[in-house]
Design an enzyme around this catalytic site. Sequence first.
Site, short mmCIF file in Angstrom:
data_model
loop_
_atom_site.label_atom_id
_atom_site.label_comp_id
_atom_site.label_asym_id
_atom_site.label_seq_id
_atom_site.Cartn_x
_atom_site.Cartn_y
_atom_site.Cartn_z
N GLU A 164 1.01 24.17 39.46
CA GLU A 164 2.04 24.96 38.69
C GLU A 164 1.94 25.71 37.87
O GLU A 164 2.19 24.84 36.91
CB GLU A 164 3.99 24.63 38.98
CG GLU A 164 4.10 24.32 40.91
CD GLU A 164 4.89 23.59 41.31
OE1 GLU A 164 6.11 23.28 39.89
OE2 GLU A 164 4.37 22.65 42.16
N LEU A 186 5.41 27.50 44.39
CA LEU A 186 6.40 25.50 43.64
C LEU A 186 6.14 25.02 45.32
O LEU A 186 7.24 25.14 46.10
CB LEU A 186 7.60 25.96 44.22
CG LEU A 186 7.59 26.08 42.35
CD1 LEU A 186 7.66 27.35 41.92
CD2 LEU A 186 9.38 25.62 41.68
N SER A 187 5.26 24.63 45.84
CA SER A 187 4.76 23.54 47.45
C SER A 187 4.57 21.87 47.16
O SER A 187 2.67 22.18 47.36
CB SER A 187 4.09 25.04 48.62
OG SER A 187 4.96 25.86 47.90
N GLU A 188 5.18 21.58 46.78
CA GLU A 188 4.14 19.97 46.40
C GLU A 188 3.79 19.45 47.73
O GLU A 188 2.34 18.80 47.89
CB GLU A 188 4.99 18.81 45.28
CG GLU A 188 5.51 19.67 43.98
CD GLU A 188 5.64 20.77 43.86
OE1 GLU A 188 6.92 21.05 44.99
OE2 GLU A 188 6.52 20.77 42.30
N HIS A 214 13.91 13.80 36.12
CA HIS A 214 13.07 14.25 35.52
C HIS A 214 12.38 13.00 34.91
O HIS A 214 11.72 13.76 33.47
CB HIS A 214 13.09 15.08 34.41
CG HIS A 214 12.77 16.92 35.62
ND1 HIS A 214 13.84 16.85 35.78
CD2 HIS A 214 12.16 17.78 35.89
CE1 HIS A 214 13.88 18.37 36.52
NE2 HIS A 214 12.85 18.81 36.46
#
Lengths: 322, 330
Positions: free
Chosen positions: A29, A56-58, A126
């Site tokens: 990304e 955004l498509s892990e 995070h």
Amino acid sequence: MTEKMFMQALGMGIAEEMRADPKVFLMGEDVRASVYGAAAGLHDEFGDDRILNTPLSENGFFGAAVGAAAVGMRPVVETLTSFMWVGMDQLVSQAAKMRYMFGGQATLPVVYRAVMYYGGGSAAHHSDRSYPVFMNIGGLKVVTPGTPADAKGLMKTAIRDDDPVIIFEDGTLLGTRGDVPDEPDFFVPFGVANILREGTDVTLVAIAGSVPHALAAAKELASEGVSVEVIDPRTLVPLDKETILSSVAKTGRLVVADPAAKVCSAASEIMSIVGEEAFWDLQAPMQKAASKQVHIPFAQSLEKLVYPSKEGIAESIRKTLD
Amino acid sequence: MTLNIEKDVLMLMLERMWRIRHFELKLTEMYGAGEIGGVHLYIGQEAVAVGACAAMDDSDYIAGNHRSHGHPIAKGANLKKAMAEIFGRIDGYCKGKGGSMHLADFSVGILGESGIVASSVPVATGAALASKLEGKKFVSAVFFGDGASNQGACHESMNLASVWNLPTIFICENNQYAVTTSYRDTVAVEHISDRAQAYNMPGVLVDGQDAIAMYEATREAVRRARNGEGPTLIEALTYRFEEHSLGLEKIRKSVYREDKEIDEWRLRDPLEILTKNIVDTGMATQAECDAVSTAVQVEVEEAAEFARNSPFPDESELYKDMFSSEMPVV
Ligand SMILES: Cc1ncc(C[n+]2csc(CCOP(=O)(O)OP(=O)(O)O)c2C)c(N)n1
Ligand SMILES: [Mg+2]
């Protein structure tokens, strides 16, 4: 040798390997803009075809990297450690298991670069330090550079390796500086620990971001007349247990500093190996200087209590000398 | 009746469909005899894999799912190695480490099957990415179920393939149930192929009992993909004749589907439909078609004997294949 930041060293390693082999490409990304830093300049040099901004498509692109690797490409995937949970199925069910499950037919030269931010007030979503999870899975090589030189040398080795590799890029180290070899043939082999400081009284194994704290603690103990040997395993899978065991045979004492949460941490595994294989070499109970078993709190007053610090590591060393 | 399809393609399809059918009838018999454990049968859906694979080249890739004896056989896998794998033997495709749900044969472009529903969809998409990045012409197709179509992995992959214009063919085998749950209760649109609109790719609804229809739809998707026109979603409407897996026959006594519905779909047996189409064209006689089935039965018996006689992998295999080179045992 040139002095470089850890983050630049990672980028140098990627760039050199991309120059060396047209099958290497980077995806993730916002990698073209190098939002996380290490990919700075890569898009200018290698262009759209080799630096791919993903949606955004892990789960989707982690798996696409597996498929591209399975048919001969050498993808390098950038992500944050905490976002790996979202793409976990592809990492575990595909990247890690395909070779074994298909009886050796799949060769998957894919590198996942897990930028590992923590310690900066980013709260629980995070701040993950999840490498022990991947040590447990099997089939994945788990790499944790602790110095700028290793950041470059291990990155290059990771990209040339024929197995899936996850390289954890410790956020607390990204701004650290050190001498980095300029030569494009500089590689740091997997499974070879680095003795950062020799010593005779206590063995201190330090992982990833705990390396500078461990070195600082060793220095402090030296002023008290205690000689600490600091070892950075550099790769957790494969793990150079011989270097650790022979150090413990010399010192009789072991402390492991590990930024991961203490339960089933990398420290747990290293201590279990020493317990199983070198119990009679030990002169004192081993000490684990790992993170506390909590989620990462946002408030700085709390977060600073969580990770192994120089003081905490020094404290653990002293305990082995009681 | 005339067809825009050559005789050798038709006969190859017939042969491969019989190979799947007899292979699985044999498995059913072996399961009854206690020789193997429960596996997911493809009986009733053979036209989907065979029609699709007949429209692809050897250099193209496919990936399958848990119900995947049919996909590798359709792509040209060897029955002996497939059967030995289901027996967990060293001569199996994966040396006995994969089993029924993982019959990979990389040498003929089978990137493997996945026991995690929808998990091979991103992988197949990645093979197509490699094709595009390297300027190659090969395409990559993935077979997945109606149940799988609700997984994020499917949606992410279709979007990715479309924005990157990849040569991927998404083949959804809508056999109408995920174990016992009807797709009508889980899919918000009328047809799964309607979802293609959201990803800006063609969505094609095909009669999955008709191998020729599958062949033609896939041929067009392959043409598009090779031409750089991007991915296609094909929904093959089909039906699982047997229960979700061997060993779950008791489910039929429950209420999730009516016997009448099963009986009606059994009248649309893909082998009968293809045979009739071939005979109607005059390209082959009924007797010639029957001979294909008989020949395949012999091949299946040989595969069964081969599997039974192959040894189990010994202990030296346990740690092998975790990595590409030998690593110290931890
Ligand atoms: C991620 C995941 N969830 C659940 C299962 C259990 N499971 C196996 S097959 C299946 C149904 C799949 O339905 P569908 O995709 O329509 O394929 P079909 O079995 O009908 O061929 C389920 C729920 C699984 N294997 N993987
Ligand atoms: Mg289904």
